[in-house]
Design a protein around this motif. Structure first.
Motif, PDB file in Angstrom:
ATOM      1  N   ALA A 139      16.197 -60.028 -42.743  1.00  0.00           N
ATOM      2  CA  ALA A 139      17.620 -60.208 -43.039  1.00  0.00           C
ATOM      3  C   ALA A 139      17.751 -61.334 -44.063  1.00  0.00           C
ATOM      4  O   ALA A 139      17.102 -62.367 -43.942  1.00  0.00           O
ATOM      5  CB  ALA A 139      18.393 -60.536 -41.768  1.00  0.00           C
ATOM      6  N   ASN A 140      18.589 -61.131 -45.038  1.00  0.00           N
ATOM      7  CA  ASN A 140      18.753 -62.104 -46.116  1.00  0.00           C
ATOM      8  C   ASN A 140      19.463 -63.376 -45.668  1.00  0.00           C
ATOM      9  O   ASN A 140      19.341 -64.409 -46.298  1.00  0.00           O
ATOM     10  CB  ASN A 140      19.553 -61.486 -47.268  1.00  0.00           C
ATOM     11  CG  ASN A 140      18.825 -60.342 -47.923  1.00  0.00           C
ATOM     12  OD1 ASN A 140      17.611 -60.266 -47.867  1.00  0.00           O
ATOM     13  ND2 ASN A 140      19.575 -59.455 -48.537  1.00  0.00           N
ATOM     14  N   TRP A 141      20.197 -63.295 -44.594  1.00  0.00           N
ATOM     15  CA  TRP A 141      21.078 -64.381 -44.206  1.00  0.00           C
ATOM     16  C   TRP A 141      20.410 -65.477 -43.374  1.00  0.00           C
ATOM     17  O   TRP A 141      20.957 -66.552 -43.193  1.00  0.00           O
ATOM     18  CB  TRP A 141      22.263 -63.831 -43.423  1.00  0.00           C
ATOM     19  CG  TRP A 141      21.868 -63.072 -42.193  1.00  0.00           C
ATOM     20  CD1 TRP A 141      21.620 -61.744 -42.100  1.00  0.00           C
ATOM     21  CD2 TRP A 141      21.665 -63.602 -40.880  1.00  0.00           C
ATOM     22  NE1 TRP A 141      21.276 -61.406 -40.817  1.00  0.00           N
ATOM     23  CE2 TRP A 141      21.296 -62.543 -40.044  1.00  0.00           C
ATOM     24  CE3 TRP A 141      21.764 -64.875 -40.338  1.00  0.00           C
ATOM     25  CZ2 TRP A 141      21.019 -62.704 -38.691  1.00  0.00           C
ATOM     26  CZ3 TRP A 141      21.490 -65.033 -38.984  1.00  0.00           C
ATOM     27  CH2 TRP A 141      21.130 -63.950 -38.178  1.00  0.00           C
ATOM     28  N   MET A 142      19.220 -65.240 -42.873  1.00  0.00           N
ATOM     29  CA  MET A 142      18.658 -66.136 -41.862  1.00  0.00           C
ATOM     30  C   MET A 142      18.265 -67.516 -42.384  1.00  0.00           C
ATOM     31  O   MET A 142      18.615 -68.525 -41.774  1.00  0.00           O
ATOM     32  CB  MET A 142      17.474 -65.473 -41.191  1.00  0.00           C
ATOM     33  CG  MET A 142      17.924 -64.383 -40.246  1.00  0.00           C
ATOM     34  SD  MET A 142      16.586 -63.684 -39.368  1.00  0.00           S
ATOM     35  CE  MET A 142      16.333 -62.209 -40.313  1.00  0.00           C
ATOM     36  N   LEU A 143      17.550 -67.572 -43.482  1.00  0.00           N
ATOM     37  CA  LEU A 143      17.106 -68.880 -43.974  1.00  0.00           C
ATOM     38  C   LEU A 143      18.294 -69.758 -44.352  1.00  0.00           C
ATOM     39  O   LEU A 143      18.361 -70.931 -43.977  1.00  0.00           O
ATOM     40  CB  LEU A 143      16.168 -68.714 -45.173  1.00  0.00           C
ATOM     41  CG  LEU A 143      15.650 -70.020 -45.764  1.00  0.00           C
ATOM     42  CD1 LEU A 143      14.866 -70.802 -44.724  1.00  0.00           C
ATOM     43  CD2 LEU A 143      14.799 -69.745 -46.987  1.00  0.00           C
ATOM     44  N   GLU A 144      19.237 -69.188 -45.077  1.00  0.00           N
ATOM     45  CA  GLU A 144      20.407 -69.980 -45.459  1.00  0.00           C
ATOM     46  C   GLU A 144      21.257 -70.361 -44.260  1.00  0.00           C
ATOM     47  O   GLU A 144      21.808 -71.464 -44.200  1.00  0.00           O
ATOM     48  CB  GLU A 144      21.254 -69.228 -46.491  1.00  0.00           C
ATOM     49  CG  GLU A 144      21.114 -69.831 -47.846  1.00  0.00           C
ATOM     50  CD  GLU A 144      21.871 -69.075 -48.906  1.00  0.00           C
ATOM     51  OE1 GLU A 144      22.346 -69.760 -49.809  1.00  0.00           O
ATOM     52  OE2 GLU A 144      21.991 -67.842 -48.832  1.00  0.00           O
ATOM     53  N   SER A 145      21.366 -69.482 -43.284  1.00  0.00           N
ATOM     54  CA  SER A 145      22.103 -69.827 -42.070  1.00  0.00           C
ATOM     55  C   SER A 145      21.451 -71.005 -41.351  1.00  0.00           C
ATOM     56  O   SER A 145      22.137 -71.902 -40.864  1.00  0.00           O
ATOM     57  CB  SER A 145      22.179 -68.630 -41.122  1.00  0.00           C
ATOM     58  OG  SER A 145      22.961 -67.619 -41.663  1.00  0.00           O
ATOM     59  N   ALA A 146      20.142 -70.995 -41.291  1.00  0.00           N
ATOM     60  CA  ALA A 146      19.427 -72.114 -40.669  1.00  0.00           C
ATOM     61  C   ALA A 146      19.653 -73.399 -41.466  1.00  0.00           C
ATOM     62  O   ALA A 146      19.854 -74.473 -40.885  1.00  0.00           O
ATOM     63  CB  ALA A 146      17.940 -71.805 -40.570  1.00  0.00           C
ATOM     64  N   GLN A 147      19.642 -73.299 -42.794  1.00  0.00           N
ATOM     65  CA  GLN A 147      19.890 -74.484 -43.623  1.00  0.00           C
ATOM     66  C   GLN A 147      21.309 -75.011 -43.419  1.00  0.00           C
ATOM     67  O   GLN A 147      21.515 -76.224 -43.308  1.00  0.00           O
ATOM     68  CB  GLN A 147      19.666 -74.150 -45.101  1.00  0.00           C
ATOM     69  CG  GLN A 147      18.212 -73.928 -45.448  1.00  0.00           C
ATOM     70  CD  GLN A 147      18.035 -73.397 -46.867  1.00  0.00           C
ATOM     71  OE1 GLN A 147      18.965 -72.857 -47.464  1.00  0.00           O
ATOM     72  NE2 GLN A 147      16.831 -73.553 -47.395  1.00  0.00           N
ATOM     73  N   PHE A 148      22.289 -74.117 -43.375  1.00  0.00           N
ATOM     74  CA  PHE A 148      23.672 -74.541 -43.164  1.00  0.00           C
ATOM     75  C   PHE A 148      23.843 -75.174 -41.787  1.00  0.00           C
ATOM     76  O   PHE A 148      24.553 -76.173 -41.632  1.00  0.00           O
ATOM     77  CB  PHE A 148      24.630 -73.360 -43.316  1.00  0.00           C
ATOM     78  CG  PHE A 148      24.795 -72.858 -44.723  1.00  0.00           C
ATOM     79  CD1 PHE A 148      24.295 -73.546 -45.813  1.00  0.00           C
ATOM     80  CD2 PHE A 148      25.464 -71.673 -44.961  1.00  0.00           C
ATOM     81  CE1 PHE A 148      24.455 -73.073 -47.108  1.00  0.00           C
ATOM     82  CE2 PHE A 148      25.637 -71.186 -46.254  1.00  0.00           C
ATOM     83  CZ  PHE A 148      25.130 -71.897 -47.330  1.00  0.00           C
ATOM     84  N   THR A 149      23.201 -74.596 -40.781  1.00  0.00           N
ATOM     85  CA  THR A 149      23.285 -75.143 -39.424  1.00  0.00           C
ATOM     86  C   THR A 149      22.653 -76.526 -39.366  1.00  0.00           C
ATOM     87  O   THR A 149      23.199 -77.440 -38.737  1.00  0.00           O
ATOM     88  CB  THR A 149      22.600 -74.200 -38.412  1.00  0.00           C
ATOM     89  OG1 THR A 149      23.178 -72.894 -38.535  1.00  0.00           O
ATOM     90  CG2 THR A 149      22.754 -74.696 -36.997  1.00  0.00           C
ATOM     91  N   MET A 150      21.525 -76.696 -40.043  1.00  0.00           N
ATOM     92  CA  MET A 150      20.868 -77.999 -40.073  1.00  0.00           C
ATOM     93  C   MET A 150      21.734 -79.028 -40.805  1.00  0.00           C
ATOM     94  O   MET A 150      21.837 -80.179 -40.379  1.00  0.00           O
ATOM     95  CB  MET A 150      19.497 -77.888 -40.743  1.00  0.00           C
ATOM     96  CG  MET A 150      18.681 -79.137 -40.643  1.00  0.00           C
ATOM     97  SD  MET A 150      18.321 -79.479 -38.912  1.00  0.00           S
ATOM     98  CE  MET A 150      17.296 -80.896 -39.065  1.00  0.00           C
ATOM     99  N   ALA A 151      22.365 -78.619 -41.898  1.00  0.00           N
ATOM    100  CA  ALA A 151      23.253 -79.534 -42.624  1.00  0.00           C
ATOM    101  C   ALA A 151      24.421 -79.962 -41.733  1.00  0.00           C
ATOM    102  O   ALA A 151      24.773 -81.149 -41.690  1.00  0.00           O
ATOM    103  CB  ALA A 151      23.773 -78.878 -43.899  1.00  0.00           C
ATOM    104  N   ALA A 152      25.005 -79.020 -41.009  1.00  0.00           N
ATOM    105  CA  ALA A 152      26.092 -79.362 -40.084  1.00  0.00           C
ATOM    106  C   ALA A 152      25.584 -80.287 -38.981  1.00  0.00           C
ATOM    107  O   ALA A 152      26.268 -81.242 -38.591  1.00  0.00           O
ATOM    108  CB  ALA A 152      26.698 -78.093 -39.490  1.00  0.00           C
TER     109      ALA A 152
END
Length: 169
Positions: free
Chosen positions: A47-60
């Motif tokens: 899924a294309n969304w997983m790495l960026e979702s993890a990065q956004f979650t870590m930033a939050a």
């Protein structure tokens, strides 16, 4: 210290503690996203969304938890002499560093507001295959800077009260 400053300190400390305790659990959300990513790759379902979702979650996670870490003294401090100083000397040193931090966070807030405004106005998207909108994470990050600024101000007030010999409990 005047009552409105004591009220401000209590409000900011309570608010940042609650948000910080919530933010601690974001690490589990990030782990879940990364676990799902690993499992889906094993079954050839990327899924294309997983790495960026993890990065956004870590930033939050770190932006919303920063003020709580500062409040509880869980941040990194170069401690060559600090622990050996008296409480008043530490407070005097902390006043100077808090002022420098407030100036720095003021610049960060200015940049965060400009970047968030740009992201909202032009519907900025990430340059990736998933291409999520950037405004939500930029709003969260700017809010994290506001929380840090409020906590730095609260810490400054507590240090000044300590210097005056009347600590704010």
């Amino acid at each position: 210290m005047p009552d409105f400053i004591k009220s401000y300190v209590r409000f900011v400390d309570t608010f940042n503690r609650r948000v910080g305790l919530f933010a601690m659990y974001l690490i589990f959300a990030m782990f879940a996203i990364l676990l799902y990513s690993s499992v889906s790759k094993a079954f050839h379902l990327p899924a294309n969304w997983m790495l960026e979702s993890a990065q956004f979650t870590m930033a939050a996670y770190y932006m919303l938890g920063g003020a709580f870490a500062m409040q509880t003294d869980d941040h990194v401090r170069m401690d060559l002499f600090y622990s050996q100083w008296s409480v008043r000397r530490r407070a005097a040193f902390d006043v100077v560093t808090a002022i420098a931090l407030i100036v720095f966070l003021g610049f960060m807030l200015f940049g965060g507001i400009a970047s968030t405004t740009y992201a909202i106005q032009f519907k900025e998207k990430s340059f990736s295959a998933w291409a999520p909108y950037m405004a939500p994470i930029k709003i969260v990050m700017t809010f994290g800077v506001v929380m840090m600024l409020a906590q730095a101000t609260s810490s400054l007030f507590k240090d000044i009260a300590e210097l005056r010999g009347r600590p704010i409990a």
